[in-house]
Scaffold this active site. Structure first.
Site, PDB file in Angstrom:
ATOM      1  N   GLU A   1      15.756  -3.383   1.576  1.00  0.00           N
ATOM      2  CA  GLU A   1      14.943  -4.610   1.657  1.00  0.00           C
ATOM      3  C   GLU A   1      13.614  -4.257   1.004  1.00  0.00           C
ATOM      4  OE1 GLU A   1      15.788  -7.519   2.667  1.00  0.00           O
ATOM      5  OE2 GLU A   1      17.667  -7.069   3.687  1.00  0.00           O
TER       6      GLU A   1
ATOM      7  N   GLU B   1       3.975  -7.161  -7.153  1.00  0.00           N
ATOM      8  CA  GLU B   1       3.693  -7.470  -5.747  1.00  0.00           C
ATOM      9  C   GLU B   1       2.337  -6.850  -5.370  1.00  0.00           C
ATOM     10  OE1 GLU B   1       5.808  -5.297  -2.609  1.00  0.00           O
ATOM     11  OE2 GLU B   1       6.220  -7.235  -1.688  1.00  0.00           O
TER      12      GLU B   1
ATOM     13  N   CYS C   1       6.570  -9.403   2.627  1.00  0.00           N
ATOM     14  CA  CYS C   1       7.444  -9.260   1.462  1.00  0.00           C
ATOM     15  C   CYS C   1       7.771 -10.639   0.903  1.00  0.00           C
ATOM     16  CB  CYS C   1       8.702  -8.508   1.844  1.00  0.00           C
ATOM     17  SG  CYS C   1       9.486  -9.191   3.300  1.00  0.00           S
TER      18      CYS C   1
ATOM     19  N   LYS D   1      12.928   5.889  11.883  1.00  0.00           N
ATOM     20  CA  LYS D   1      11.644   6.439  11.446  1.00  0.00           C
ATOM     21  C   LYS D   1      10.653   5.293  11.267  1.00  0.00           C
ATOM     22  CE  LYS D   1       9.301   7.377   7.688  1.00  0.00           C
ATOM     23  NZ  LYS D   1       7.961   7.244   8.256  1.00  0.00           N
TER      24      LYS D   1
HETATM   25  P1  NAD Z   1       6.700   2.212   1.699  1.00  0.00           P
HETATM   26  O1  NAD Z   1       7.836   2.138   0.747  1.00  0.00           O
HETATM   27  O2  NAD Z   1       5.501   2.963   1.309  1.00  0.00           O
HETATM   28  O3  NAD Z   1       7.202   2.884   3.079  1.00  0.00           O
HETATM   29  C1  NAD Z   1       8.291   2.356   3.800  1.00  0.00           C
HETATM   30  C2  NAD Z   1       8.858   3.466   4.679  1.00  0.00           C
HETATM   31  O4  NAD Z   1       9.425   4.460   3.841  1.00  0.00           O
HETATM   32  C3  NAD Z   1       7.807   4.174   5.547  1.00  0.00           C
HETATM   33  O5  NAD Z   1       8.344   4.436   6.823  1.00  0.00           O
HETATM   34  C4  NAD Z   1       7.572   5.460   4.776  1.00  0.00           C
HETATM   35  O6  NAD Z   1       7.118   6.523   5.576  1.00  0.00           O
HETATM   36  C5  NAD Z   1       8.974   5.749   4.244  1.00  0.00           C
HETATM   37  N1  NAD Z   1       9.027   6.664   3.105  1.00  0.00           N
HETATM   38  C6  NAD Z   1       8.044   6.978   2.227  1.00  0.00           C
HETATM   39  N2  NAD Z   1       8.492   7.894   1.342  1.00  0.00           N
HETATM   40  C7  NAD Z   1       9.792   8.149   1.640  1.00  0.00           C
HETATM   41  C8  NAD Z   1      10.798   8.984   1.076  1.00  0.00           C
HETATM   42  N3  NAD Z   1      10.564   9.751   0.019  1.00  0.00           N
HETATM   43  N4  NAD Z   1      12.021   8.966   1.631  1.00  0.00           N
HETATM   44  C9  NAD Z   1      12.294   8.175   2.703  1.00  0.00           C
HETATM   45  N5  NAD Z   1      11.378   7.376   3.294  1.00  0.00           N
HETATM   46  C10 NAD Z   1      10.133   7.357   2.767  1.00  0.00           C
HETATM   47  O7  NAD Z   1       6.369   0.706   2.092  1.00  0.00           O
HETATM   48  P2  NAD Z   1       5.204   0.190   3.021  1.00  0.00           P
HETATM   49  O8  NAD Z   1       3.922   0.314   2.281  1.00  0.00           O
HETATM   50  O9  NAD Z   1       5.335   0.800   4.366  1.00  0.00           O
HETATM   51  O10 NAD Z   1       5.599  -1.372   3.163  1.00  0.00           O
HETATM   52  C11 NAD Z   1       5.280  -2.336   2.225  1.00  0.00           C
HETATM   53  C12 NAD Z   1       6.484  -2.675   1.358  1.00  0.00           C
HETATM   54  O11 NAD Z   1       7.578  -3.049   2.176  1.00  0.00           O
HETATM   55  C13 NAD Z   1       6.225  -3.855   0.455  1.00  0.00           C
HETATM   56  O12 NAD Z   1       6.692  -3.571  -0.830  1.00  0.00           O
HETATM   57  C14 NAD Z   1       7.055  -4.969   1.073  1.00  0.00           C
HETATM   58  O13 NAD Z   1       7.473  -5.968   0.186  1.00  0.00           O
HETATM   59  C15 NAD Z   1       8.197  -4.210   1.637  1.00  0.00           C
HETATM   60  N6  NAD Z   1       8.836  -4.987   2.706  1.00  0.00           N
HETATM   61  C16 NAD Z   1      10.016  -5.603   2.428  1.00  0.00           C
HETATM   62  C17 NAD Z   1      10.634  -6.379   3.401  1.00  0.00           C
HETATM   63  C18 NAD Z   1      11.938  -7.073   3.117  1.00  0.00           C
HETATM   64  O14 NAD Z   1      12.568  -7.521   4.059  1.00  0.00           O
HETATM   65  N7  NAD Z   1      12.366  -7.214   1.866  1.00  0.00           N
HETATM   66  C19 NAD Z   1      10.044  -6.523   4.648  1.00  0.00           C
HETATM   67  C20 NAD Z   1       8.848  -5.886   4.899  1.00  0.00           C
HETATM   68  C21 NAD Z   1       8.239  -5.117   3.910  1.00  0.00           C
END
Ligand code: NAD
Length: 485
Positions: free
Chosen positions: A250, A383, A284, A175
């Site tokens: 992650e 963050e 991140c 997804k």
């Molecule tokens: P997000 O948590 O809003 O979304 C991530 C994914 O989860 C998206 O595909 C979203 O559609 C999906 N999602 C949303 N609600 C959901 C649910 N209820 N059930 C299942 N999936 C759901 O994050 P974002 O805004 O897309 O990304 C930014 C975040 O990602 C930041 O906090 C960043 O630190 C983190 N990040 C972490 C890493 C790592 O390796 N640690 C790498 C990249 C980004």
């Protein structure tokens, strides 16, 4: 293609009939309408992956390696096109998107290599202290896996999950983020072009609440690998708990950069800027908390101010652009919210703090630096995920380490010092998954990715990234039985 989902090796119309408007964040224009799936589409995709698992899980590691290498070459052949697509959707400068595609290729090649080594590791004898028995071990694929990714490094985060999952012998449903689905969808065309068996990779775009949550509760999904925010990570964790599924998380970070009194100030300036303004700070692992030794702070802050104000903001495709817009309106609002909060708290701005001037459209924010930020400020602890750096000073090594570790997160950290023994000593005391000494965000497929504390559970990349998609099985029997056969 954008009006379809990729299920069972084919582009198919979604059942729920919703679409996602995909925006170029530099122009705020809609650049595509992408088909969005729902729970019924997740059912179809999981059924296809389940059927494909029967054959794919029985292929040898060597056979899977051939497909992974073919995917790496297919990405390579389309590298420029994919980078441009990523930039237009994410807003990152084209050179950054090109680096992303190179990282993805390196990841696919690396896991092709690990897949090729797998066969020799199967049925390996395990020495036992107990007499009379023989045991051997196997590494088997976890099953059908659900992969959920964010929008900040499209194609990279995806490669970190899809390549090891396939190498292990898993089949999957991916997804993509609803914000950046364009480049991720190309994986479907690439899978077709290399003749990957139908159903091994399935891609269902859609919202988190429709597609993401349907994946996390699907009974035929053995494991979820999620990259994203802590807020959603917690929801995913609760969701998979009901079926005791495997889970990798992650999540976020608030990583420190420690600059010691012996640092080369020019180098330090470059690394500090890169650590917070690359990808407009939407990393991140952004080193968003800067810790400066008292003795060098005034000089270094002056250099940082000058260098930050000289950064060229603009459209991803413009020559010389160093920082693009925030990737979405939602992220722009979140970051501006933090900046306003910093002002309301009376924090001192070194530079930035406003929407970028000279842009009629686009989610551009001035690269921003706050100094003397109290450790109980939300800007220091949470963050922000944008181009906002928070600075504090320290007077001793012990104080620097204490400040660095005083965080709920533990994803990464940077140390700048010309004293190699000292840097190593500090690195060993920092609570984070990856420490960079005198270097900038160096990430290689061979080294692990993941964090301590609330930055997540598990590790991606390296052999750990492959183990995340494997089950360990031991077969034990009496020696007498073997001898009589
Ligand atoms: P997000 O948590 O809003 O979304 C991530 C994914 O989860 C998206 O595909 C979203 O559609 C999906 N999602 C949303 N609600 C959901 C649910 N209820 N059930 C299942 N999936 C759901 O994050 P974002 O805004 O897309 O990304 C930014 C975040 O990602 C930041 O906090 C960043 O630190 C983190 N990040 C972490 C890493 C790592 O390796 N640690 C790498 C990249 C980004």
């Amino acid at each position: 293609m954008y009006d379809k989902l990729f299920i069972n090796g084919d582009w198919v119309a979604p059942r729920c009939g919703k679409t996602l408007a995909v925006i170029n964040p530099a122009t705020e224009e809609v650049i595509a309408e992408v088909a969005a799936g729902g729970a019924a589409d997740v059912d179809r995709a999981v059924a296809a992956a389940k059927q494909a698992f029967t054959g794919w899980s029985k292929t040898s590691g060597a056979q899977r390696g051939v497909y992974l290498r073919a995917i790496a070459r297919a990405i390579e052949a389309r590298a420029q096109e994919l980078a441009a697509l990523s930039s237009s959707n994410n807003g990152k400068p084209l050179f950054e998107a090109q680096i992303d595609i190179e990282d993805a290729i390196a990841t696919w090649d690396y896991y092709a290599g690990l897949a090729e080594q797998l066969d020799a590791r199967q049925n390996a004898e395990v020495p036992l202290a107990m007499p009379g028995y023989r045991s051997s071990s196997r590494l088997e694929p976890a099953g059908v896996v659900g992969l959920i990714v964010p929008w900040n490094f499209p194609f990279v985060t995806t490669a970190w999950k899809v390549a090891p999952a396939l190498a292990a012998g898993c089949t999957l449903v991916l997804k993509p983020s609803e914000v950046t689905p364009l480049v991720e969808l190309q994986l479907g065309t690439i899978a077709q072009s290399v003749g990957l068996p139908a159903g091994v990779i399935n891609i269902v775009c859609g919202s988190g609440s429709d597609v993401g949550s349907a994946l996390t509760v699907h009974p035929d999904i053995a494991k979820i690998s999620f990259t994203g925010s802590n807020r959603v990570g917690e929801i995913v964790m609760q969701s998979v708990a009901k079926q005791v599924k495997g889970l990798s998380l992650e999540l976020g970070g608030k990583s420190p950069m420690l600059v010691m009194d012996d640092a080369d100030l020019d180098q330090a300036t470059d690394w500090i800027l890169g650590g917070i303004f690359y990808n407009a700070g939407q990393m991140c692992s952004a080193t968003s908390r800067l810790l400066l030794h008292d003795s060098i702070a005034p000089k270094l802050l002056q250099r940082l101010k000058t260098a930050t104000q000289a950064l060229k903001l603009g459209d991803a495709f413009e020559e010389g652009v160093q920082m693009g817009p925030l990737t979405s309106k939602a992220q722009f609002d979140t970051v501006m919210g933090y900046i306003e909060r910093g002002r309301a708290e009376g924090l001192t701005l070194l530079t930035g703090g406003t929407r970028a001037e000279g842009f009629e459209r686009g989610y551009f924010i001035e690269p921003t630096i706050f100094v003397d930020v109290p450790t109980d400020s939300a800007l220091w602890r949470e963050e922000i995920f944008g181009p906002v750096l928070c600075v504090r000073t320290f007077s001793s090594e012990a104080e620097a380490i204490e400040l660095a570790n005083d965080s709920d997160f533990g994803l990464a950290a940077g140390i700048i010092s010309q004293d190699s023994a000292r840097a190593q000593r500090i690195a060993e005391q920092l609570q984070a998954g990856h420490i960079w000494i005198n270097s900038l965000q160096v990430v290689c497929p061979e080294t692990s990715w993941g964090g301590f504390k609330r930055s997540g559970i598990g590790r991606e990349l390296g052999p750990w990234g492959l183990s995340a998609y494997q089950e360990v099985k031991h077969i034990t029997r009496p020696l007498s039985e073997l001898e009589s056969n």
